[in-house]
Motif scaffolding. Structure first.
Motif, mmCIF file in Angstrom:
data_model
loop_
_atom_site.group_PDB
_atom_site.id
_atom_site.type_symbol
_atom_site.label_atom_id
_atom_site.label_comp_id
_atom_site.label_asym_id
_atom_site.label_seq_id
_atom_site.Cartn_x
_atom_site.Cartn_y
_atom_site.Cartn_z
ATOM 1 N N PRO A 389 -26.737 -20.997 -19.811
ATOM 2 C CA PRO A 389 -27.780 -20.022 -20.129
ATOM 3 C C PRO A 389 -27.254 -18.604 -19.918
ATOM 4 N N GLY A 390 -27.609 -17.687 -20.817
ATOM 5 C CA GLY A 390 -27.157 -16.317 -20.621
ATOM 6 C C GLY A 390 -27.076 -15.528 -21.900
ATOM 7 N N ASN A 391 -26.488 -14.360 -21.792
ATOM 8 C CA ASN A 391 -26.415 -13.411 -22.891
ATOM 9 C C ASN A 391 -25.408 -13.812 -23.962
ATOM 10 N N ASP A 392 -25.488 -13.117 -25.075
ATOM 11 C CA ASP A 392 -24.552 -13.259 -26.185
ATOM 12 C C ASP A 392 -23.390 -12.314 -25.911
ATOM 13 N N THR A 393 -22.310 -12.849 -25.341
ATOM 14 C CA THR A 393 -21.198 -11.997 -24.928
ATOM 15 C C THR A 393 -19.919 -12.823 -24.880
ATOM 16 N N VAL A 394 -18.870 -12.271 -24.299
ATOM 17 C CA VAL A 394 -17.601 -12.987 -24.230
ATOM 18 C C VAL A 394 -17.712 -14.151 -23.245
ATOM 19 N N LEU A 395 -16.918 -15.177 -23.486
ATOM 20 C CA LEU A 395 -16.955 -16.400 -22.693
ATOM 21 C C LEU A 395 -15.905 -16.355 -21.577
ATOM 22 N N PRO A 396 -16.027 -17.237 -20.576
ATOM 23 C CA PRO A 396 -15.063 -17.237 -19.463
ATOM 24 C C PRO A 396 -13.609 -17.416 -19.903
ATOM 25 N N GLN A 397 -13.378 -18.025 -21.086
ATOM 26 C CA GLN A 397 -11.994 -18.204 -21.554
ATOM 27 C C GLN A 397 -11.339 -16.880 -21.944
ATOM 28 N N SER A 398 -12.129 -15.829 -22.122
ATOM 29 C CA SER A 398 -11.585 -14.527 -22.508
ATOM 30 C C SER A 398 -11.080 -13.777 -21.283
ATOM 31 N N PRO A 399 -9.916 -13.136 -21.365
ATOM 32 C CA PRO A 399 -9.428 -12.329 -20.238
ATOM 33 C C PRO A 399 -10.303 -11.112 -19.967
ATOM 34 N N LEU A 400 -11.229 -10.801 -20.875
ATOM 35 C CA LEU A 400 -12.108 -9.646 -20.713
ATOM 36 C C LEU A 400 -13.419 -10.006 -20.011
ATOM 37 N N TYR A 401 -13.590 -11.279 -19.693
ATOM 38 C CA TYR A 401 -14.873 -11.773 -19.174
ATOM 39 C C TYR A 401 -15.204 -11.241 -17.777
ATOM 40 N N LYS A 402 -16.479 -10.906 -17.577
ATOM 41 C CA LYS A 402 -17.038 -10.639 -16.255
ATOM 42 C C LYS A 402 -18.377 -11.378 -16.181
ATOM 43 N N PRO A 403 -18.681 -12.042 -15.057
ATOM 44 C CA PRO A 403 -19.921 -12.822 -14.960
ATOM 45 C C PRO A 403 -21.181 -12.029 -15.293
ATOM 46 N N GLU A 404 -21.217 -10.746 -14.934
ATOM 47 C CA GLU A 404 -22.440 -9.969 -15.161
ATOM 48 C C GLU A 404 -22.726 -9.773 -16.647
ATOM 49 N N TYR A 405 -21.701 -9.862 -17.491
ATOM 50 C CA TYR A 405 -21.963 -9.765 -18.927
ATOM 51 C C TYR A 405 -22.894 -10.896 -19.383
ATOM 52 N N THR A 406 -22.766 -12.045 -18.732
ATOM 53 C CA THR A 406 -23.584 -13.208 -19.093
ATOM 54 C C THR A 406 -24.967 -13.154 -18.457
ATOM 55 N N THR A 407 -25.056 -12.639 -17.242
ATOM 56 C CA THR A 407 -26.293 -12.775 -16.465
ATOM 57 C C THR A 407 -27.205 -11.556 -16.462
ATOM 58 N N LYS A 408 -26.684 -10.375 -16.782
ATOM 59 C CA LYS A 408 -27.481 -9.166 -16.622
ATOM 60 C C LYS A 408 -28.691 -9.160 -17.557
ATOM 61 N N TRP A 409 -29.865 -8.959 -17.005
ATOM 62 C CA TRP A 409 -31.136 -8.955 -17.732
ATOM 63 C C TRP A 409 -31.414 -10.308 -18.401
ATOM 64 N N ALA A 410 -30.762 -11.359 -17.922
ATOM 65 C CA ALA A 410 -30.951 -12.682 -18.533
ATOM 66 C C ALA A 410 -31.631 -13.666 -17.589
ATOM 67 N N GLU A 411 -32.035 -13.212 -16.396
ATOM 68 C CA GLU A 411 -32.761 -14.108 -15.500
ATOM 69 C C GLU A 411 -34.195 -14.283 -16.016
ATOM 70 N N TYR A 412 -34.844 -15.354 -15.594
ATOM 71 C CA TYR A 412 -36.220 -15.616 -16.034
ATOM 72 C C TYR A 412 -37.172 -14.911 -15.078
ATOM 73 N N ASP A 413 -37.824 -13.848 -15.563
ATOM 74 C CA ASP A 413 -38.701 -13.043 -14.717
ATOM 75 C C ASP A 413 -39.838 -12.473 -15.569
ATOM 76 N N PRO A 414 -40.821 -13.337 -15.932
ATOM 77 C CA PRO A 414 -41.912 -12.871 -16.792
ATOM 78 C C PRO A 414 -42.755 -11.763 -16.167
ATOM 79 N N ASP A 415 -42.869 -11.728 -14.843
ATOM 80 C CA ASP A 415 -43.634 -10.667 -14.197
ATOM 81 C C ASP A 415 -42.978 -9.313 -14.456
ATOM 82 N N ARG A 416 -41.675 -9.266 -14.319
ATOM 83 C CA ARG A 416 -40.967 -8.009 -14.569
ATOM 84 C C ARG A 416 -41.050 -7.644 -16.050
ATOM 85 N N ALA A 417 -40.993 -8.663 -16.932
ATOM 86 C CA ALA A 417 -41.117 -8.408 -18.370
ATOM 87 C C ALA A 417 -42.466 -7.780 -18.679
ATOM 88 N N ASN A 418 -43.541 -8.325 -18.092
ATOM 89 C CA ASN A 418 -44.877 -7.758 -18.307
ATOM 90 C C ASN A 418 -44.953 -6.324 -17.802
#
Length: 628
Positions: A389-418
């Motif tokens: 689960p996560g953002n549309d970004t580079v994958l771990p196989q890429s040397p450019l990858y950073k975990p936050e690219y996948t997770t930033k603003w991608a957590e499930y938080d409907p209260d914050r969305a509202n």
């Protein structure tokens, strides 16, 4: 400085494919070839590309046989020129650029490229391949106003200027730009490369500067062409594999024009690669492509009708394919898909409607849409929890990858969305609980789909419920690819669903075109991309700060000199996408099934993508061989 030692020049070092001096290698004849052909020593270059299979964990193969595969339409015969993946330079499995058709490349200052072809290399018809074929492309095709009225393509331009082209000798040419051109070599390695060489000896007869006028007139009439230029265009078919008379440098060649339902591609007897025992590649004699209804291809693959199949197979077919393995004696390998996301929601940032345009460009709105998505549930329901689960970004196989690219603003938080939607001012709702837009319209997002993937429609059903919880109504609108593109061009499209970034495994040496508004075919920002592609004659100039910065960075990459510069550029562009949630990815890392039946040297763990990858190409299909 050569490509073999060119980290300082900003080009990847090629992993050694050559295992020893050719003089020490005893070349072996290929069984089954016509006795009228010259001996193998006269068919391969004096310095062929010698592949060391054992060093890469593969086995020495054996010649012979026909490999069956299925395609969903006749035009897919062109995939033979993708899968064969013979390129001037190409990517290896470590995503490094290596010489292939070329013996070597010298790069100086990132702007001077000297290309060395292999002495004795021949086209599939036995005619020499060399500098004249590269000259013909540059001077007689792409610089000819009748054949290329738009002028030189972007990869040959630096700040609007083309290169100085020189022929140094029969096997050597040089391209010199005033400034660095990091786009040049990666372009040559694409799945659909520009083929900056042409079989001059064959095509000259159809060219106005060389051909006999009466012959040109007669040949043009046969294909209903008005002049020699469209005639040349029909004959010059390096990618589509429709002209069976056109010589090729690929491992398999289409020599027969007798069916649109079953295509037989035959080995190229003049192919430039050999294995370490002296056997000329490819190992397999013929590739047979049979046209079948795309919806039936999974069932046909399960029934054992294909030796090698990935085309028209998807994750949803894995269960069925696994069930048929024992009965029909095949293996279903699960390769890594290289897309940035299996499914991505693309807000149209250049939509014509001014209210929607302002809303979609509001970072808080896109964040709210993303935070309201329960991606873990999507992954579980759609992909049995096997994706990421996560953002549309580079994958771990890429040397450019950073975990936050996948997770930033991608957590499930409907209260914050509202809360974000309230902050924007979207506080009023209708009697159904749907928020109202600033002009009073219900906040209803029509998400259009090409209708080609059932999983996209299934995903939209789940997203509909999730967005309803934050007061947004989603309408899924199945369409057709052409209609969706037309609505993108006219600005009527509000949002679409598509697969994610084409290249989720980039290195800094690959152009970041997925991240910048430089392509008009991307529904995310058609008008901006069209403005770039037409050099300001069409579309709209970017007027949104993140897009403006992405374009600046892309242009900086185009004139960069070092890997360090390019890494810095890529990093900032990826960070902008992570911060802004420009694309709303759902799940990445979804596996691609590959059915393998009686074929050796096909990796059980591989990558499956278009660029880079060329589907089977990056894994060197010419090294595959039949077990029986």
């Amino acid at each position: 400085m050569t490509l073999k030692s060119s980290f300082a020049a900003g080009v990847f070092l090629g992993a050694a494919l050559v295992c020893g001096p050719v003089a020490a290698l005893e070349l072996k004849e290929t069984p089954g070839l016509s006795p009228d052909l010259p001996p193998v020593a006269e068919r391969v270059p004096s310095e062929p590309l010698i592949v060391d299979l054992e060093a890469r964990g593969r086995t020495i193969g054996q010649h012979g046989g026909a490999l069956d595969t299925l395609i969903g339409r006749a035009k897919d015969v062109r995939l033979i020129n993708v899968w064969g993946y013979a390129r001037l330079v190409g990517y290896n499995e470590d995503l490094e650029l290596v010489p292939d058709l070329l013996e070597d490349v010298e790069v100086e200052d990132g702007r001077i490229f000297t290309l060395h072809t292999r002495e004795g290399h021949k086209w599939s018809d036995g005619h020499p391949f060399g500098a004249e074929d590269l000259r013909y492309y540059f001077e007689d095709v792409v610089s000819n106003e009748y054949l290329t009225p738009a002028g030189l393509p972007p990869f040959l331009l630096v700040n609007g200027k083309g290169p100085t082209f020189e022929v140094l000798d029969e096997t050597t040419v040089r391209y010199t730009w005033d400034e660095p051109n990091p786009l040049f070599l990666p372009e040559l390695a694409k799945s659909r490369p520009p083929f900056i060489y042409r079989p001059a000896h064959y095509l000259k007869q159809f060219h106005g500067d060389y051909g006999d006028p009466e012959f040109l007139k007669e040949e043009a009439a046969k294909v209903k062409a008005r002049s020699w230029a469209p005639l040349q265009g029909k004959k010059d078919d390096m990618y589509n594999a429709r002209n069976v008379d056109l010589p090729s440098l690929q491992p398999w060649v289409r020599n027969r024009d007798n069916s649109d339902l079953r295509f037989i591609l035959e080995r190229n007897p003049y192919y430039h690669r050999v294995d370490s025992t002296g056997q000329q590649l490819p190992y397999i004699d013929e590739i047979i492509m049979t046209v079948a209804d795309g919806k039936l291809i999974p069932a046909k693959a399960q029934a054992g009708e294909a030796n090698l199949q990935a085309r028209n197979l998807s994750f949803s077919d894995i269960t069925v394919l696994k069930k048929g393995e024992k009965q029909n004696d095949y293996v279903t390998a699960l390769w890594s898909n290289t897309k940035g996301s299996e499914i991505s929601l693309l807000p149209n940032l250049t939509v014509k409607d001014p209210v929607w345009r302002e809303l979609l460009r509001d970072t808080r709105f896109r964040h709210a849409l993303s935070l309201s998505l329960d991606r873990k549930l999507l992954n579980k329901v759609l992909f049995f929890g096997l994706g990421t689960p996560g953002n549309d970004t580079v994958l771990p196989q890429s040397p450019l990858y950073k975990p936050e690219y996948t997770t930033k603003w991608a957590e499930y938080d409907p209260d914050r969305a509202n809360a974000l939607l309230d902050e924007i001012g979207l506080t009023e709702r209708d009697k159904e609980g749907i928020r109202l837009m600033p002009d009073g319209r219900p906040l209803q997002i029509i998400v259009e789909t090409a209708g080609e993937q059932q999983v996209e429609l299934d995903a939209l059903e789940l997203v509909t419920d999730m967005w309803k919880d934050i007061g947004i109504k989603l309408f899924a609108k199945p369409s057709q690819r052409d209609n969706l593109r037309e609505r993108s061009i006219t600005g009527e499209l509000v949002m679409s669903v598509w697969s994610g970034m084409e290249n989720g495994i980039p290195t800094s040496e690959m152009p970041p075109e997925d991240l910048a508004p430089v392509r008009g075919d991307l529904a995310l920002w058609h008008y901006w991309g069209d403005h770039y592609e037409t050099q300001g004659k069409g579309g709209e100039k970017p007027d949104w700060p993140p897009a403006e910065r992405l374009l600046e960075l892309y242009k900086a990459w185009l004139v960069s000199k070092t890997p360090e510069e390019r890494t810095k550029i890529w990093t900032e562009m990826l960070q902008i996408h992570a911060d802004e949630t420009i694309r709303i990815g759902l799940v990445s890392g979804v596996r691609q099934p590959v059915v393998i039946k009686d074929v050796e040297n096909v990796p059980l763990e591989g990558i499956y993508g278009w660029d880079p990858g060329a589907h089977f190409g990056i894994h060197r299909m010419d090294e595959f061989y039949l077990a029986d």
